[in-house]
Motif scaffolding. Sequence first.
Motif, PDB file in Angstrom:
ATOM      1  N   ALA A  72      13.266   1.432  -7.564  1.00  0.00           N
ATOM      2  CA  ALA A  72      12.265   1.850  -6.578  1.00  0.00           C
ATOM      3  C   ALA A  72      11.135   2.648  -7.215  1.00  0.00           C
ATOM      4  O   ALA A  72       9.999   2.619  -6.730  1.00  0.00           O
ATOM      5  CB  ALA A  72      12.934   2.675  -5.483  1.00  0.00           C
ATOM      6  N   GLY A  73      11.442   3.356  -8.302  1.00  0.00           N
ATOM      7  CA  GLY A  73      10.429   4.200  -8.933  1.00  0.00           C
ATOM      8  C   GLY A  73       9.277   3.447  -9.552  1.00  0.00           C
ATOM      9  O   GLY A  73       8.258   4.039  -9.923  1.00  0.00           O
ATOM     10  N   GLU A  74       9.429   2.110  -9.705  1.00  0.00           N
ATOM     11  CA  GLU A  74       8.322   1.307 -10.213  1.00  0.00           C
ATOM     12  C   GLU A  74       7.372   0.875  -9.098  1.00  0.00           C
ATOM     13  O   GLU A  74       6.300   0.361  -9.372  1.00  0.00           O
ATOM     14  CB  GLU A  74       8.866   0.065 -10.937  1.00  0.00           C
ATOM     15  CG  GLU A  74       9.731   0.373 -12.152  1.00  0.00           C
ATOM     16  CD  GLU A  74       8.985   1.153 -13.227  1.00  0.00           C
ATOM     17  OE1 GLU A  74       7.734   1.050 -13.281  1.00  0.00           O
ATOM     18  OE2 GLU A  74       9.640   1.864 -13.999  1.00  0.00           O
ATOM     19  N   ILE A  75       7.782   1.087  -7.839  1.00  0.00           N
ATOM     20  CA  ILE A  75       6.978   0.611  -6.709  1.00  0.00           C
ATOM     21  C   ILE A  75       6.445   1.767  -5.869  1.00  0.00           C
ATOM     22  O   ILE A  75       5.337   1.701  -5.338  1.00  0.00           O
ATOM     23  CB  ILE A  75       7.827  -0.342  -5.842  1.00  0.00           C
ATOM     24  CG1 ILE A  75       8.325  -1.506  -6.707  1.00  0.00           C
ATOM     25  CG2 ILE A  75       7.037  -0.880  -4.661  1.00  0.00           C
ATOM     26  CD1 ILE A  75       9.293  -2.423  -6.016  1.00  0.00           C
ATOM     27  N   VAL A  76       7.231   2.835  -5.758  1.00  0.00           N
ATOM     28  CA  VAL A  76       6.820   3.987  -4.950  1.00  0.00           C
ATOM     29  C   VAL A  76       7.121   5.274  -5.705  1.00  0.00           C
ATOM     30  O   VAL A  76       7.877   5.279  -6.679  1.00  0.00           O
ATOM     31  CB  VAL A  76       7.587   4.015  -3.601  1.00  0.00           C
ATOM     32  CG1 VAL A  76       7.220   2.823  -2.738  1.00  0.00           C
ATOM     33  CG2 VAL A  76       9.096   4.068  -3.832  1.00  0.00           C
ATOM     34  N   LYS A 128       0.803  -1.222   0.000  1.00  0.00           N
ATOM     35  CA  LYS A 128       0.000   0.000   0.000  1.00  0.00           C
ATOM     36  C   LYS A 128       0.833   1.266   0.000  1.00  0.00           C
ATOM     37  O   LYS A 128       0.403   2.294  -0.507  1.00  0.00           O
ATOM     38  CB  LYS A 128      -0.927   0.023   1.236  1.00  0.00           C
ATOM     39  CG  LYS A 128      -1.847  -1.182   1.364  1.00  0.00           C
ATOM     40  CD  LYS A 128      -2.836  -1.272   0.220  1.00  0.00           C
ATOM     41  CE  LYS A 128      -3.780  -2.443   0.412  1.00  0.00           C
ATOM     42  NZ  LYS A 128      -4.716  -2.599  -0.737  1.00  0.00           N
ATOM     43  N   ARG A 129       2.004   1.210   0.604  1.00  0.00           N
ATOM     44  CA  ARG A 129       2.823   2.431   0.715  1.00  0.00           C
ATOM     45  C   ARG A 129       3.183   2.940  -0.679  1.00  0.00           C
ATOM     46  O   ARG A 129       3.576   2.161  -1.549  1.00  0.00           O
ATOM     47  CB  ARG A 129       4.098   2.142   1.502  1.00  0.00           C
ATOM     48  CG  ARG A 129       3.859   1.904   2.982  1.00  0.00           C
ATOM     49  CD  ARG A 129       5.105   1.347   3.649  1.00  0.00           C
ATOM     50  NE  ARG A 129       5.389  -0.011   3.176  1.00  0.00           N
ATOM     51  CZ  ARG A 129       6.582  -0.575   3.256  1.00  0.00           C
ATOM     52  NH1 ARG A 129       7.605   0.112   3.742  1.00  0.00           N
ATOM     53  NH2 ARG A 129       6.753  -1.818   2.845  1.00  0.00           N
ATOM     54  N   SER A 130       3.056   4.218  -0.893  1.00  0.00           N
ATOM     55  CA  SER A 130       3.289   4.760  -2.233  1.00  0.00           C
ATOM     56  C   SER A 130       4.397   5.790  -2.290  1.00  0.00           C
ATOM     57  O   SER A 130       4.731   6.283  -3.368  1.00  0.00           O
ATOM     58  CB  SER A 130       1.994   5.382  -2.775  1.00  0.00           C
ATOM     59  OG  SER A 130       1.560   6.427  -1.927  1.00  0.00           O
ATOM     60  N   THR A 131       5.003   6.152  -1.153  1.00  0.00           N
ATOM     61  CA  THR A 131       6.104   7.118  -1.138  1.00  0.00           C
ATOM     62  C   THR A 131       7.208   6.591  -0.233  1.00  0.00           C
ATOM     63  O   THR A 131       6.939   6.119   0.869  1.00  0.00           O
ATOM     64  CB  THR A 131       5.647   8.495  -0.632  1.00  0.00           C
ATOM     65  OG1 THR A 131       4.546   8.948  -1.411  1.00  0.00           O
ATOM     66  CG2 THR A 131       6.786   9.503  -0.733  1.00  0.00           C
TER      67      THR A 131
END
Length: 1370
Positions: free
Chosen positions: A1115-1119, A1083-1086
């Motif tokens: 990391a930019g693909e996940i958050v 769920k975390r987006s940042t």
Amino acid sequence: MTITAIPCIQDGCLMVRGKVVSTGVPQNVVVSPATSGSAFVGATSTTSSSRHVFSLGVLEKYKFLCLFRVKIWWMIPRVGKSGSEIPMETQMLLLEASEVSALHHEVSSDAAAPAENTFYILLLPLLEGQFRTSLQGTPENELQFCIESGDASVQTSQAYEAVFMNSGDNSFELIKDSIKILEKYKGTFSHLENKKVPAHLDWFGWCTWDAFYSEVNPQGIKEGLQSFLEGGCSPKFLIIDDGWQQTTNEFQKDGEPLVEGTQFATRLVDIKENSKFKTSDSGNMCTDLHEFIDAIKEKYGLKYVYMWHALAGYWGGVQTSSEVMKKYHPKLAYPIQSPGNIGNLRDIAMDSLEKYGVGIIDPQKIFDFYNDLHCYLARSGVDGVKVDVQNLIETLGSGYGGRVSLTRHYQQALEQSIIRNFKENNLICCMSHNSDSIYSSKTSAVARASEDFMPREPTFQTLHIASVAFNSLLLGEIVVPDWDMFQSKHETAEFHAAARALGGCAVYVSDKPGIHDFKILKKLVFPDGSILRARYAGRPTRDCLFKDPIMDGKSLLKIWNLNKLSGVIGVFNCQGAGSWPMKETAQHISLTSYISGHVRPIDVEFLEEVAGENWNGECAVYAFNSGTLSKLSKKGNLEVSLATLQCEIYTVSPIKEFGQNLLFAPIGLLDMYNSGGALDTMNCIIELSECRIKIRGKSCGRFGAYSSAKPKRCMVDMKEEKFTYNAEDGLLTVKPHATPSIREGCLVVLGKVVLTQVHDNIIVTPAISAFIGATSATLNSRHVLSLGVLEGYRVMCLYRFKVWWMIPCFGDKGSDIPIETQLILLEAKEESTIQNYSGLATNNTFYVLLLPVLDGQFRASLQGTFVNELQLCLESGDPNVQTSQVLQAVFINSGDNPFKLIKNSMKILEKHNGTFSTWDAFYTRVDPVGIEEGLKSFAEGGRIPKCLFIDDGWQNTEIEPGKDGRFAAKLANFEEKIKFKSLCSKNSCANLSEHLLSGINDIADWYMLGMLYLVTGEGCGIDGVKVDVQNVLETLGSGYGGRATLTRCYLEALEESVLKNFKDNNLISSMCQSTENICSLKKRSTARVSEDFCPNELTFQTLHIATVAFVILFAGEIVVPDWDMFYSDHYTAEFHAAAGVLGGCPIYVSDVPHSHNFSVIKKLVLPDSSILRAKYAGRPTIDCLFNDPVTDGKRGVWPPIQGAIHEKPSQAPSPVSSFVSPLDIDSLEEVAGENWRGDSAVYAFNSGSLSTMPKKENFQVSLDHLKCEILTVSPFRVYDQNIQFAPIGLVDMYNSGGALEAMSCSNDPSGCTIKVKVRGCGLFGAYSNKKPRSCAVEIKEEEFVYNANDGFLTFNLQGECKSRDIEIVY
């Protein structure tokens, strides 16, 4: 008269098939019929002697080819038309007989008419008893044969079988059949077909000679093997040449200058290695030869190690006074050279040995010597020997029954010792081009076929190629010709490499350590070290046999060979780069002039053997260098034109007709010199609905074939693959295997070998791409397993240099990969070699991604070793959680676009695993007064923050007695510190410190209570949390099911609590860059993606920017990546601000109150405090992915990063330059829309300049350290009236284009109107190729400025900061 094929003498003429071969044949010449139309020619004398010269008559008007010994050691070819041109020491003579070229002598009135076709006459001087024969000519065109024993006491007056004579219609069959006749008749040697061929011939090798000469040493050998390993092309067999033995030279005194020639008088003292291989000198850590060979075999994967020695022990034989040698009864002998030897070219080595003598071993003891030597070497791990200086023995026959007897005795002893001590008949003979050795070779299966490759002799290169090709006509029937080594980084390397690809020989080089051309080597050698060896010895084509390819100024050299399914022809221009010894140069040939010739399928002898039945003669002919495919009839031809030292290789594949009138011919691997060598079998299955052609062979690269029709599909290993088909020439190309797989010990992706030496315990499981796993023989909570050797690729990896944070690392081999690597990206090109790539990526580039992931309770990471092994590390973090196998530890995928590759891979993993979805103003001294003061100072500057982070320092913590430091503090309760209690009333919450790590079942409740307090506690009203120090959990997994289990449990609880207590998923994660954390993000987006901005650390600033950019790839693909805060009045503020605005991230600062630079802030923040955030996470451009932007000193994501590692900016180097292109923006076409032609407007923020640029063009940017430039790239739209328009945006904002929301165009009879929706206020800019009639904002017309020179259109957007419509009317 009756015409017979059997040679005979009629009326003083030597005749074959009714043709006169020579006239004026003396009466003492005798012809004795042999078998199959052949005969022996001999002669008698009235006196006995150890040497006789007999005449065979006058030879004229025949084209001839002869092979003669130009020096005692080596043969070379000679062509001519009369007996006077035949040199002494000729060992083979081939005549071409035809209507035009043969003298037709009518012996009687019923003489036969000339033959309709060309035929060939072969003369082979032989060994007869103790005598050896050679041929020679005289100035009077007389053909003579010379017999000699080499021992004055061994005499004769007759020789009845001195010369073998045969004829045939095919020159190659004639030589082969003749050798087989002689093999059976003489019984002293064997045809190659009856010998065991050493296995080293099918593997790539390295010889130490030209790399070190006699200075060879263990350290140098290791350095050489290491440099091959690092280049991804490791030798599998090694020849340790001259320089390893214990020798002495009594003619060279210490301190005195070398007397030329005395070096050859050096003699062997002992059979064991010298001190260089016994001590730790020069970095050698091995105590003896055995230990050294074991070490290099283990470390470098060598299959075969050969040692050099001379047939007599050493050049000067053995030291007669040596205690070790005394048991072999040596004595000093002085060589006696034949008049034939000294009649051609004298040799300094032989002349020296005549003077200084040779320590010769008693022939009765020579087997004991070889056996002792070879037994010792075999026990030391040696697999075979190269035995040199063999022809020396012919000069030592006096007193031993003559040259033939002594040579044969030595040869038999050598071969017996080889069979006894080494497997696979591992012997290479060298300097053995006398018929004494050739016709005494019973088991020896490999011999050098020319003088040495001499890298420092430019005029010898073409002679080398031509000599081997012609010598192979004879030698290739008895041994596999060894073409000798060459150097891959030599000016003639491609020439030599192409020749060896056709030679049917071993392929080995003598490169100095670190000096290699892997681009050439990888056209010869597969990643596993194997080569594509052709079936036979490479020999000149039939139409080249009687031409001089070196000196006639007009002839190309063509060499043919066969593979299992096709033929191959190499064409070489050898003219003008050298001249034959003992032959005058007729004319000067320019090195730049081209010579033309023709290539025909018929040039490949015995092509019908591979063509099969019902072949109509048509062939597909593929040219390797030009990449062209042609269809030819058997007698058709292609013209080829080459400059000196140029070559071309043609694969000639017979076209077969299958059902449905399908014509098909396999070519092979198009990127290998001998393309067809990769193919083993082909068959066809015809069914009612389709015709299926199946081909089996080595698959590692692009496969090509000729096909008369486009296939429905192509499959590799039962999986359908992409292919291209060119209907114009019928070239079918199958792209490499897409799904990663293990083949022949290699991990293969898209046909490229990624890893070699892959062990049997490694498992590849196909998914949409694939997972790599491994098994172990033992259960454990931690395994480190080798995946194989990684070499030859440019590498970018992301690794954790601390437990909290990742940074990038760059290299080109496995040893460059640090421990704790969590992402590896490899760049693969068609050549699959390491090069200094620069500029834009080419369309033949693809990328391979390796992502270590979580597999159950185990977490994977990657790491390299100093021998370029890529290792997989698996660990649970709990000694009670053990396994012996993981099947999905590393995800591997490939693609043409690295950004899409990573994105698609993360989406695949998201679906597959289901575990994730794609502080500096006050430090801990923060207090309410300071916060209020800071907010006030921002308001005074006109930019009020809309988001506030109260970082570490507000919580109630305690430090245990006796411990010190911030990191020892533990949370006491949920309440804020006393310094914040004036802002909100005290909230009575239970002290929950006892819950910390008391059990993972309570963690969800703990988070829920804490966040409930922040949201609902009296006077709090908090909107979200930043949760730090997350990776600490990986260290606490023992007793909780391991690190992955504990981390996932905590993070699931955290996410659940945030969703329940805060709106908008308001959570920022920090210090969370572990695989456990990343792969548990549901769920975390940042999340923070770099170590802290550290304002007091001058050297951290550039590292911060570069780290974030590279880590974002993953990391930019996940958050949404959080680039962290920065100071607006820091000396690097502009640098950080520019990076942040491109990052697609939050923008926030950590300014100390009243310490602001509003000039910088206002380029980031609009008056309403909103920002212009880019659409995606900012990442390095594709041409920067494998460059180090911080320390390589030349280029990078942002060139000014270079030099900032110096303590003071003034110490930084000069400006760094790079190129910028619209192509740098990945997926620009997505915003350009349909019908985009590729042109763009490019606006430079700092310089304020506007340029127009086609898609594939670029311009140079040069920047000082810690300087930057931001370029807005806006695609042209072309509207009616040929209007070209490209909006830039708010040109006073760093991210100018971030203000643009929409654009459209409408046309009516009055003109064209472009509508742009813009958010914000300030100066709006756009490119326009025409000056508009008017510009309006919200229907209100505004004044504008138009610069016709660059097309820059600007006007002001005044008033409220909001979205508004602009209309530009033409």
